[in-house]
Write a protein that holds these residues in place. Structure first.
Motif, PDB file in Angstrom:
ATOM      1  N   ASN A  39      -1.396   4.598   4.226  1.00  0.00           N
ATOM      2  CA  ASN A  39      -0.400   5.077   3.119  1.00  0.00           C
ATOM      3  C   ASN A  39      -1.213   4.943   0.954  1.00  0.00           C
ATOM      4  O   ASN A  39      -1.162   5.754   0.866  1.00  0.00           O
TER       5      ASN A  39
ATOM      6  N   MET B 277       3.355   7.435  -9.543  1.00  0.00           N
ATOM      7  CA  MET B 277       1.865   8.259  -9.921  1.00  0.00           C
ATOM      8  C   MET B 277       1.985   9.189 -10.005  1.00  0.00           C
ATOM      9  O   MET B 277       1.719  10.535 -10.681  1.00  0.00           O
ATOM     10  N   THR B 278       3.359  10.558 -10.232  1.00  0.00           N
ATOM     11  CA  THR B 278       4.010  11.538 -10.392  1.00  0.00           C
ATOM     12  C   THR B 278       4.088  11.873 -11.718  1.00  0.00           C
ATOM     13  O   THR B 278       4.244  12.359 -12.754  1.00  0.00           O
TER      14      THR B 278
ATOM     15  N   ILE C  61       7.143  14.068  -4.762  1.00  0.00           N
ATOM     16  CA  ILE C  61       7.863  13.116  -4.923  1.00  0.00           C
ATOM     17  C   ILE C  61       8.039  12.199  -6.083  1.00  0.00           C
ATOM     18  O   ILE C  61       6.603  12.248  -7.039  1.00  0.00           O
TER      19      ILE C  61
ATOM     20  N   TYR D 239      -9.081  14.981  -4.941  1.00  0.00           N
ATOM     21  CA  TYR D 239      -7.785  14.575  -3.973  1.00  0.00           C
ATOM     22  C   TYR D 239      -7.281  14.813  -3.021  1.00  0.00           C
ATOM     23  O   TYR D 239      -7.408  15.086  -1.907  1.00  0.00           O
TER      24      TYR D 239
ATOM     25  N   ASP E 162      -8.244  -4.516   0.061  1.00  0.00           N
ATOM     26  CA  ASP E 162      -8.438  -3.456  -0.569  1.00  0.00           C
ATOM     27  C   ASP E 162      -9.080  -2.642   0.792  1.00  0.00           C
ATOM     28  O   ASP E 162      -9.821  -2.310   1.900  1.00  0.00           O
ATOM     29  N   VAL E 163      -8.049  -1.373   1.005  1.00  0.00           N
ATOM     30  CA  VAL E 163      -8.457  -0.238   1.677  1.00  0.00           C
ATOM     31  C   VAL E 163      -9.967   0.213   1.894  1.00  0.00           C
ATOM     32  O   VAL E 163     -10.387   0.806   3.576  1.00  0.00           O
TER      33      VAL E 163
ATOM     34  N   SER F  38       3.175  -2.035  -2.307  1.00  0.00           N
ATOM     35  CA  SER F  38       3.802  -2.618  -3.830  1.00  0.00           C
ATOM     36  C   SER F  38       5.068  -1.779  -4.479  1.00  0.00           C
ATOM     37  O   SER F  38       5.928  -1.557  -5.014  1.00  0.00           O
ATOM     38  N   ARG F  39       4.000  -0.615  -4.285  1.00  0.00           N
ATOM     39  CA  ARG F  39       5.537   0.202  -4.572  1.00  0.00           C
ATOM     40  C   ARG F  39       5.752   1.542  -4.220  1.00  0.00           C
ATOM     41  O   ARG F  39       5.459   2.090  -3.209  1.00  0.00           O
TER      42      ARG F  39
ATOM     43  N   GLY G 207       5.043  17.180  -0.917  1.00  0.00           N
ATOM     44  CA  GLY G 207       4.902  17.714  -1.879  1.00  0.00           C
ATOM     45  C   GLY G 207       5.160  16.941  -3.166  1.00  0.00           C
ATOM     46  O   GLY G 207       4.448  15.987  -3.630  1.00  0.00           O
TER      47      GLY G 207
ATOM     48  N   LYS H 254      -7.507  14.616   0.803  1.00  0.00           N
ATOM     49  CA  LYS H 254      -5.776  14.796   1.490  1.00  0.00           C
ATOM     50  C   LYS H 254      -6.149  16.104   2.925  1.00  0.00           C
ATOM     51  O   LYS H 254      -5.978  15.236   3.786  1.00  0.00           O
TER      52      LYS H 254
ATOM     53  N   ILE I 126       5.901   4.812  -2.074  1.00  0.00           N
ATOM     54  CA  ILE I 126       6.731   5.498  -1.029  1.00  0.00           C
ATOM     55  C   ILE I 126       6.244   4.124   0.174  1.00  0.00           C
ATOM     56  O   ILE I 126       7.016   4.350   1.097  1.00  0.00           O
TER      57      ILE I 126
ATOM     58  N   THR J 153       7.744   9.268  -7.589  1.00  0.00           N
ATOM     59  CA  THR J 153       6.831   8.214  -7.705  1.00  0.00           C
ATOM     60  C   THR J 153       6.488   7.626  -8.727  1.00  0.00           C
ATOM     61  O   THR J 153       6.456   8.839 -10.141  1.00  0.00           O
TER      62      THR J 153
ATOM     63  N   MET K  81      -0.595   9.053   5.186  1.00  0.00           N
ATOM     64  CA  MET K  81      -0.114  10.343   4.422  1.00  0.00           C
ATOM     65  C   MET K  81      -1.431  11.007   2.917  1.00  0.00           C
ATOM     66  O   MET K  81      -2.029  10.803   2.836  1.00  0.00           O
ATOM     67  N   SER K  82      -1.050  12.065   4.033  1.00  0.00           N
ATOM     68  CA  SER K  82      -1.966  13.078   3.721  1.00  0.00           C
ATOM     69  C   SER K  82      -1.012  13.713   2.118  1.00  0.00           C
ATOM     70  O   SER K  82       0.081  13.318   1.040  1.00  0.00           O
TER      71      SER K  82
ATOM     72  N   ASN L  63      -1.534  -4.212  -0.371  1.00  0.00           N
ATOM     73  CA  ASN L  63      -2.013  -3.494  -1.345  1.00  0.00           C
ATOM     74  C   ASN L  63      -3.130  -4.899  -1.981  1.00  0.00           C
ATOM     75  O   ASN L  63      -3.602  -5.934  -1.789  1.00  0.00           O
TER      76      ASN L  63
HETATM   77  P1  NAP Z   1       1.826   5.041  -6.452  1.00  0.00           P
HETATM   78  O1  NAP Z   1       3.137   4.691  -7.004  1.00  0.00           O
HETATM   79  O2  NAP Z   1       0.528   4.857  -6.880  1.00  0.00           O
HETATM   80  O3  NAP Z   1       1.338   3.708  -4.780  1.00  0.00           O
HETATM   81  C1  NAP Z   1      -0.204   3.823  -4.348  1.00  0.00           C
HETATM   82  C2  NAP Z   1      -0.194   1.996  -3.610  1.00  0.00           C
HETATM   83  O4  NAP Z   1      -1.351   1.954  -2.680  1.00  0.00           O
HETATM   84  C3  NAP Z   1       0.403   1.336  -4.830  1.00  0.00           C
HETATM   85  O5  NAP Z   1       0.915   0.268  -4.262  1.00  0.00           O
HETATM   86  C4  NAP Z   1      -1.425   0.466  -5.162  1.00  0.00           C
HETATM   87  O6  NAP Z   1      -1.271  -0.643  -5.437  1.00  0.00           O
HETATM   88  C5  NAP Z   1      -2.472   0.718  -3.666  1.00  0.00           C
HETATM   89  N1  NAP Z   1      -3.193   1.133  -3.635  1.00  0.00           N
HETATM   90  C6  NAP Z   1      -4.534   1.979  -4.480  1.00  0.00           C
HETATM   91  N2  NAP Z   1      -5.641   1.836  -4.021  1.00  0.00           N
HETATM   92  C7  NAP Z   1      -5.306   0.848  -3.219  1.00  0.00           C
HETATM   93  C8  NAP Z   1      -6.413  -0.269  -2.463  1.00  0.00           C
HETATM   94  N3  NAP Z   1      -7.748  -0.020  -2.575  1.00  0.00           N
HETATM   95  N4  NAP Z   1      -6.132  -0.525  -1.325  1.00  0.00           N
HETATM   96  C9  NAP Z   1      -5.285  -0.968  -1.342  1.00  0.00           C
HETATM   97  N5  NAP Z   1      -4.105  -0.548  -1.823  1.00  0.00           N
HETATM   98  C10 NAP Z   1      -4.206   0.038  -2.813  1.00  0.00           C
HETATM   99  O7  NAP Z   1       1.357   6.186  -5.091  1.00  0.00           O
HETATM  100  P2  NAP Z   1       3.198   6.995  -4.123  1.00  0.00           P
HETATM  101  O8  NAP Z   1       3.168   7.735  -4.813  1.00  0.00           O
HETATM  102  O9  NAP Z   1       3.654   6.259  -3.732  1.00  0.00           O
HETATM  103  O10 NAP Z   1       1.804   7.744  -3.322  1.00  0.00           O
HETATM  104  C11 NAP Z   1       1.625   7.033  -2.055  1.00  0.00           C
HETATM  105  C12 NAP Z   1       1.270   7.632  -0.612  1.00  0.00           C
HETATM  106  O11 NAP Z   1       1.153   9.270  -0.850  1.00  0.00           O
HETATM  107  C13 NAP Z   1      -0.644   7.972  -1.412  1.00  0.00           C
HETATM  108  O12 NAP Z   1      -1.546   7.893  -0.778  1.00  0.00           O
HETATM  109  C14 NAP Z   1      -0.578   9.722  -2.050  1.00  0.00           C
HETATM  110  O13 NAP Z   1      -1.295  10.526  -2.696  1.00  0.00           O
HETATM  111  C15 NAP Z   1       0.491  10.582  -1.159  1.00  0.00           C
HETATM  112  N6  NAP Z   1       1.554  11.256  -2.023  1.00  0.00           N
HETATM  113  C16 NAP Z   1       1.902  11.267  -2.572  1.00  0.00           C
HETATM  114  C17 NAP Z   1       2.338  12.379  -3.508  1.00  0.00           C
HETATM  115  C18 NAP Z   1       3.933  11.931  -5.284  1.00  0.00           C
HETATM  116  O14 NAP Z   1       4.373  12.830  -5.288  1.00  0.00           O
HETATM  117  N7  NAP Z   1       4.133  10.662  -5.409  1.00  0.00           N
HETATM  118  C19 NAP Z   1       2.673  13.328  -3.079  1.00  0.00           C
HETATM  119  C20 NAP Z   1       1.933  13.505  -2.092  1.00  0.00           C
HETATM  120  C21 NAP Z   1       1.130  12.994  -1.547  1.00  0.00           C
HETATM  121  P3  NAP Z   1      -1.194  -1.093  -7.387  1.00  0.00           P
HETATM  122  O15 NAP Z   1       0.342  -0.980  -7.079  1.00  0.00           O
HETATM  123  O16 NAP Z   1      -1.944  -2.411  -6.926  1.00  0.00           O
HETATM  124  O17 NAP Z   1      -2.435  -0.304  -7.990  1.00  0.00           O
END
Ligand code: NAP
Length: 248
Positions: free
Chosen positions: A91, A193-194, A189, A156, A64-65, A15-16, A187, A160, A18, A191, A141-142, A37
Protein backbone atom coordinates in the motif's frame (compact mmCIF):
# COMPACT_ATOMS: atom_id res chain seq x y z
CA UNK A 1 -17.04 -14.89 12.90
CA UNK A 2 -15.10 -12.41 10.75
CA UNK A 3 -14.14 -12.95 7.12
CA UNK A 4 -10.42 -13.00 8.01
CA UNK A 5 -10.45 -14.96 11.26
CA UNK A 6 -6.96 -16.34 12.02
CA UNK A 7 -5.31 -14.78 8.94
CA UNK A 8 -2.28 -12.51 9.24
CA UNK A 9 -2.11 -9.32 7.20
CA UNK A 10 1.16 -7.58 6.39
CA UNK A 11 0.39 -4.06 5.19
CA UNK A 12 2.85 -1.29 4.31
CA UNK A 13 2.30 2.41 4.92
CA UNK A 14 -0.55 1.96 7.38
CA UNK A 15 -0.28 5.18 9.40
CA UNK A 16 -2.99 7.05 7.53
CA UNK A 17 -5.33 7.23 4.56
CA UNK A 18 -6.14 4.00 2.74
CA UNK A 19 -3.62 1.90 4.72
CA UNK A 20 -5.14 2.99 8.02
CA UNK A 21 -8.68 2.16 6.82
CA UNK A 22 -7.56 -1.31 5.64
CA UNK A 23 -5.78 -2.13 8.91
CA UNK A 24 -8.86 -1.19 10.93
CA UNK A 25 -11.29 -2.98 8.59
CA UNK A 26 -9.19 -6.16 8.64
CA UNK A 27 -8.86 -6.02 12.44
CA UNK A 28 -12.65 -5.81 12.70
CA UNK A 29 -12.87 -8.97 10.53
CA UNK A 30 -10.64 -11.00 12.84
CA UNK A 31 -7.21 -10.65 11.17
CA UNK A 32 -3.87 -10.32 12.96
CA UNK A 33 -2.25 -7.09 11.82
CA UNK A 34 1.46 -6.64 11.02
CA UNK A 35 1.68 -3.01 9.97
CA UNK A 36 4.61 -0.99 8.71
CA UNK A 37 5.46 2.65 8.33
CA UNK A 38 8.53 4.64 7.41
CA UNK A 39 8.52 6.34 10.86
CA UNK A 40 7.11 5.55 14.28
CA UNK A 41 4.85 8.57 14.84
CA UNK A 42 1.63 9.23 16.79
CA UNK A 43 -0.60 8.50 13.76
CA UNK A 44 0.99 5.08 13.34
CA UNK A 45 0.61 4.25 17.06
CA UNK A 46 -3.02 5.43 17.01
CA UNK A 47 -3.87 3.01 14.18
CA UNK A 48 -2.37 0.07 16.06
CA UNK A 49 -4.27 1.15 19.23
CA UNK A 50 -7.53 1.22 17.25
CA UNK A 51 -6.87 -2.26 15.84
CA UNK A 52 -6.08 -3.61 19.31
CA UNK A 53 -9.33 -2.16 20.66
CA UNK A 54 -11.10 -4.30 18.05
CA UNK A 55 -9.48 -7.39 19.59
CA UNK A 56 -6.75 -7.91 16.96
CA UNK A 57 -3.20 -9.08 17.63
CA UNK A 58 -1.14 -6.18 16.29
CA UNK A 59 2.51 -5.36 15.80
CA UNK A 60 4.11 -2.23 14.37
CA UNK A 61 7.31 -2.39 12.32
CA UNK A 62 9.33 0.60 11.15
CA UNK A 63 10.54 -0.31 7.68
CA UNK A 64 11.25 1.43 4.38
CA UNK A 65 9.63 -0.45 1.48
CA UNK A 66 12.44 0.77 -0.79
CA UNK A 67 15.00 -1.23 1.22
CA UNK A 68 15.42 -4.72 -0.31
CA UNK A 69 17.26 -6.36 2.59
CA UNK A 70 15.14 -4.53 5.16
CA UNK A 71 12.02 -5.98 3.50
CA UNK A 72 13.39 -9.51 3.77
CA UNK A 73 14.23 -8.90 7.45
CA UNK A 74 10.72 -7.54 7.98
CA UNK A 75 9.08 -10.66 6.51
CA UNK A 76 11.32 -12.87 8.69
CA UNK A 77 10.29 -10.90 11.80
CA UNK A 78 6.59 -11.11 10.93
CA UNK A 79 6.89 -14.87 10.40
CA UNK A 80 8.62 -15.19 13.78
CA UNK A 81 5.99 -13.04 15.51
CA UNK A 82 2.84 -14.42 13.86
CA UNK A 83 3.79 -17.77 12.28
CA UNK A 84 2.27 -16.98 8.85
CA UNK A 85 1.71 -14.20 6.32
CA UNK A 86 -1.60 -14.86 4.59
CA UNK A 87 -2.20 -11.48 3.00
CA UNK A 88 0.32 -8.88 1.79
CA UNK A 89 -0.91 -5.44 0.83
CA UNK A 90 1.65 -3.27 -0.93
CA UNK A 91 0.00 0.00 0.00
CA UNK A 92 2.83 2.47 0.74
CA UNK A 93 3.14 5.04 -1.99
CA UNK A 94 4.23 8.60 -2.67
CA UNK A 95 3.71 11.27 -5.30
CA UNK A 96 6.24 13.81 -6.60
CA UNK A 97 3.99 15.51 -9.15
CA UNK A 98 5.29 17.89 -11.77
CA UNK A 99 5.38 18.20 -15.54
CA UNK A 100 7.99 16.07 -17.25
CA UNK A 101 9.75 19.24 -18.47
CA UNK A 102 10.48 20.12 -14.83
CA UNK A 103 10.86 16.64 -13.34
CA UNK A 104 14.22 15.92 -11.76
CA UNK A 105 15.96 12.56 -11.85
CA UNK A 106 15.50 12.37 -8.08
CA UNK A 107 11.71 12.90 -8.35
CA UNK A 108 11.52 10.10 -10.93
CA UNK A 109 13.76 7.73 -8.93
CA UNK A 110 12.04 8.32 -5.57
CA UNK A 111 8.59 7.45 -6.92
CA UNK A 112 9.75 4.37 -8.82
CA UNK A 113 11.84 3.21 -5.84
CA UNK A 114 9.04 3.46 -3.27
CA UNK A 115 5.98 2.60 -5.36
CA UNK A 116 7.26 -0.01 -7.79
CA UNK A 117 10.47 -1.40 -6.31
CA UNK A 118 8.75 -1.40 -2.91
CA UNK A 119 6.08 -3.78 -4.23
CA UNK A 120 8.82 -6.01 -5.70
CA UNK A 121 10.79 -6.01 -2.43
CA UNK A 122 7.88 -7.05 -0.21
CA UNK A 123 6.37 -9.52 -2.68
CA UNK A 124 9.71 -11.26 -3.06
CA UNK A 125 10.11 -11.34 0.73
CA UNK A 126 6.76 -13.11 1.34
CA UNK A 127 6.99 -15.57 -1.57
CA UNK A 128 8.85 -18.31 0.31
CA UNK A 129 6.52 -18.39 3.34
CA UNK A 130 3.42 -18.17 1.13
CA UNK A 131 4.72 -20.97 -1.11
CA UNK A 132 5.35 -23.18 1.92
CA UNK A 133 1.84 -22.42 3.18
CA UNK A 134 0.47 -23.07 -0.33
CA UNK A 135 -1.81 -20.16 0.33
CA UNK A 136 -1.71 -16.39 0.03
CA UNK A 137 -3.30 -13.24 -1.34
CA UNK A 138 -1.13 -10.37 -2.53
CA UNK A 139 -2.81 -7.04 -3.22
CA UNK A 140 -0.98 -4.20 -4.94
CA UNK A 141 -2.31 -0.67 -4.56
CA UNK A 142 -2.08 0.72 -8.07
CA UNK A 143 -4.13 3.68 -9.35
CA UNK A 144 -6.47 4.59 -12.20
CA UNK A 145 -3.69 6.82 -13.51
CA UNK A 146 -1.64 3.65 -13.99
CA UNK A 147 -4.29 2.67 -16.53
CA UNK A 148 -5.11 6.06 -18.08
CA UNK A 149 -1.94 8.13 -17.53
CA UNK A 150 -2.13 11.67 -16.15
CA UNK A 151 -0.44 14.92 -17.07
CA UNK A 152 1.90 16.00 -14.29
CA UNK A 153 2.23 12.47 -12.94
CA UNK A 154 4.44 10.65 -15.47
CA UNK A 155 6.60 9.19 -12.69
CA UNK A 156 3.62 8.14 -10.54
CA UNK A 157 1.60 6.79 -13.52
CA UNK A 158 4.61 4.79 -14.71
CA UNK A 159 5.08 3.30 -11.24
CA UNK A 160 1.40 2.37 -10.96
CA UNK A 161 1.27 0.93 -14.51
CA UNK A 162 4.38 -1.06 -13.62
CA UNK A 163 2.56 -2.46 -10.60
CA UNK A 164 -0.21 -3.72 -12.89
CA UNK A 165 2.24 -5.59 -15.15
CA UNK A 166 3.96 -6.92 -12.03
CA UNK A 167 0.64 -8.10 -10.56
CA UNK A 168 -0.36 -9.97 -13.71
CA UNK A 169 3.06 -11.63 -14.04
CA UNK A 170 3.17 -12.69 -10.38
CA UNK A 171 -0.36 -14.12 -10.67
CA UNK A 172 0.79 -16.26 -13.61
CA UNK A 173 3.99 -17.40 -11.88
CA UNK A 174 2.59 -18.51 -8.55
CA UNK A 175 -1.05 -19.36 -9.17
CA UNK A 176 -0.15 -23.07 -9.13
CA UNK A 177 0.86 -22.65 -5.46
CA UNK A 178 -2.58 -21.29 -4.61
CA UNK A 179 -1.24 -17.75 -4.24
CA UNK A 180 -3.38 -15.05 -5.78
CA UNK A 181 -2.16 -11.61 -6.81
CA UNK A 182 -4.47 -8.73 -7.70
CA UNK A 183 -4.29 -4.97 -7.97
CA UNK A 184 -6.69 -2.30 -6.80
CA UNK A 185 -6.75 0.88 -8.86
CA UNK A 186 -8.36 3.58 -6.75
CA UNK A 187 -9.62 6.71 -8.44
CA UNK A 188 -9.92 9.95 -6.54
CA UNK A 189 -9.95 8.94 -2.87
CA UNK A 190 -10.12 11.60 -0.20
CA UNK A 191 -6.94 11.21 1.90
CA UNK A 192 -4.01 13.44 2.87
CA UNK A 193 -2.32 12.48 -0.41
CA UNK A 194 -5.13 14.01 -2.49
CA UNK A 195 -5.82 16.83 -0.03
CA UNK A 196 -2.56 18.42 -1.18
CA UNK A 197 -4.08 19.02 -4.66
CA UNK A 198 -5.34 22.53 -5.47
CA UNK A 199 -9.11 23.05 -4.83
CA UNK A 200 -9.89 23.58 -8.54
CA UNK A 201 -8.22 20.25 -9.41
CA UNK A 202 -10.26 18.46 -6.72
CA UNK A 203 -13.49 20.06 -8.02
CA UNK A 204 -12.66 19.12 -11.60
CA UNK A 205 -11.98 15.48 -10.60
CA UNK A 206 -15.27 15.21 -8.66
CA UNK A 207 -17.27 16.59 -11.62
CA UNK A 208 -15.82 13.93 -13.91
CA UNK A 209 -16.92 11.07 -11.62
CA UNK A 210 -20.30 9.50 -12.55
CA UNK A 211 -21.06 8.88 -8.85
CA UNK A 212 -20.31 12.61 -8.26
CA UNK A 213 -18.09 12.21 -5.24
CA UNK A 214 -14.56 11.32 -4.26
CA UNK A 215 -14.14 7.85 -2.79
CA UNK A 216 -13.50 7.15 0.87
CA UNK A 217 -10.64 5.05 2.26
CA UNK A 218 -13.37 2.60 3.37
CA UNK A 219 -14.49 2.14 -0.27
CA UNK A 220 -10.98 0.85 -1.00
CA UNK A 221 -10.73 -1.13 2.25
CA UNK A 222 -13.93 -3.04 1.38
CA UNK A 223 -12.43 -4.07 -1.97
CA UNK A 224 -9.21 -5.16 -0.25
CA UNK A 225 -11.30 -7.19 2.21
CA UNK A 226 -12.99 -8.98 -0.69
CA UNK A 227 -9.66 -9.75 -2.40
CA UNK A 228 -8.03 -10.92 0.85
CA UNK A 229 -10.89 -13.16 1.93
CA UNK A 230 -12.16 -16.52 0.71
CA UNK A 231 -14.95 -14.66 -1.10
CA UNK A 232 -12.50 -14.21 -4.00
CA UNK A 233 -10.69 -17.57 -4.16
CA UNK A 234 -11.04 -17.77 -7.97
CA UNK A 235 -9.91 -14.22 -8.69
CA UNK A 236 -6.26 -13.59 -9.60
CA UNK A 237 -4.31 -11.36 -11.97
CA UNK A 238 -7.09 -8.76 -12.00
CA UNK A 239 -7.19 -5.00 -11.58
CA UNK A 240 -10.26 -3.72 -9.77
CA UNK A 241 -10.92 -0.04 -10.33
CA UNK A 242 -12.48 1.65 -7.31
CA UNK A 243 -13.25 4.96 -8.93
CA UNK A 244 -16.99 5.72 -8.91
CA UNK A 245 -17.17 4.87 -12.61
CA UNK A 246 -14.60 7.53 -13.57
CA UNK A 247 -12.68 5.09 -15.76
CA UNK A 248 -14.57 2.39 -17.60
P1 NAP B 1 -0.99 8.59 2.13
O1 NAP B 1 -2.11 9.15 2.94
O2 NAP B 1 0.05 9.51 1.61
O3 NAP B 1 -0.30 7.40 2.95
C1 NAP B 1 0.83 6.73 2.44
C2 NAP B 1 1.42 5.89 3.55
O4 NAP B 1 2.65 5.31 3.06
C3 NAP B 1 1.79 6.69 4.78
O5 NAP B 1 1.54 5.92 5.93
C4 NAP B 1 3.29 6.91 4.59
O6 NAP B 1 4.01 7.15 5.79
C5 NAP B 1 3.68 5.57 4.01
N1 NAP B 1 4.97 5.57 3.36
C6 NAP B 1 5.49 6.50 2.50
N2 NAP B 1 6.72 6.13 2.10
C7 NAP B 1 6.99 4.94 2.69
C8 NAP B 1 8.10 4.05 2.66
N3 NAP B 1 9.19 4.31 1.93
N4 NAP B 1 8.05 2.91 3.41
C9 NAP B 1 6.95 2.63 4.15
N5 NAP B 1 5.87 3.44 4.22
C10 NAP B 1 5.89 4.58 3.50
O7 NAP B 1 -1.55 7.80 0.85
P2 NAP B 1 -3.02 7.22 0.53
O8 NAP B 1 -3.78 8.27 -0.16
O9 NAP B 1 -3.59 6.55 1.73
O10 NAP B 1 -2.62 6.14 -0.57
C11 NAP B 1 -2.29 4.78 -0.25
C12 NAP B 1 -1.94 4.06 -1.56
O11 NAP B 1 -3.03 4.17 -2.47
C13 NAP B 1 -0.71 4.64 -2.27
O12 NAP B 1 0.03 3.61 -2.88
C14 NAP B 1 -1.32 5.53 -3.32
O13 NAP B 1 -0.46 5.71 -4.42
C15 NAP B 1 -2.56 4.74 -3.69
N6 NAP B 1 -3.63 5.57 -4.28
C16 NAP B 1 -4.19 6.60 -3.60
C17 NAP B 1 -5.18 7.35 -4.22
C18 NAP B 1 -5.87 8.50 -3.53
O14 NAP B 1 -6.72 9.13 -4.17
N7 NAP B 1 -5.60 8.78 -2.26
C19 NAP B 1 -5.58 7.06 -5.51
C20 NAP B 1 -4.98 6.01 -6.18
C21 NAP B 1 -4.00 5.26 -5.56
P3 NAP B 1 4.17 8.69 6.35
O15 NAP B 1 2.79 9.20 6.53
O16 NAP B 1 4.89 8.53 7.64
O17 NAP B 1 4.96 9.40 5.29
Amino acid sequence: MGLLEGKTLLITGASRGIGRAIAIKFASEGANIAMTNIVEDDEFCNVSDECEKLGARVKRYVSDVADFEGSQELADKVMKDFGSIDVLINNAGITRDTLLMRMTEEQWDQVIRINLKGAFNLTKAVLRPMMKQRNGSIINMSSVVGVSGNAGQSNYSASKAGMIGFTKSVAREIGSRNIRCNAIAPGFIITEMTDKLPDEVKKEWSEKIPLKRGGTPDDVANTALFLASDLSTYISGQVIQVCGGMLT
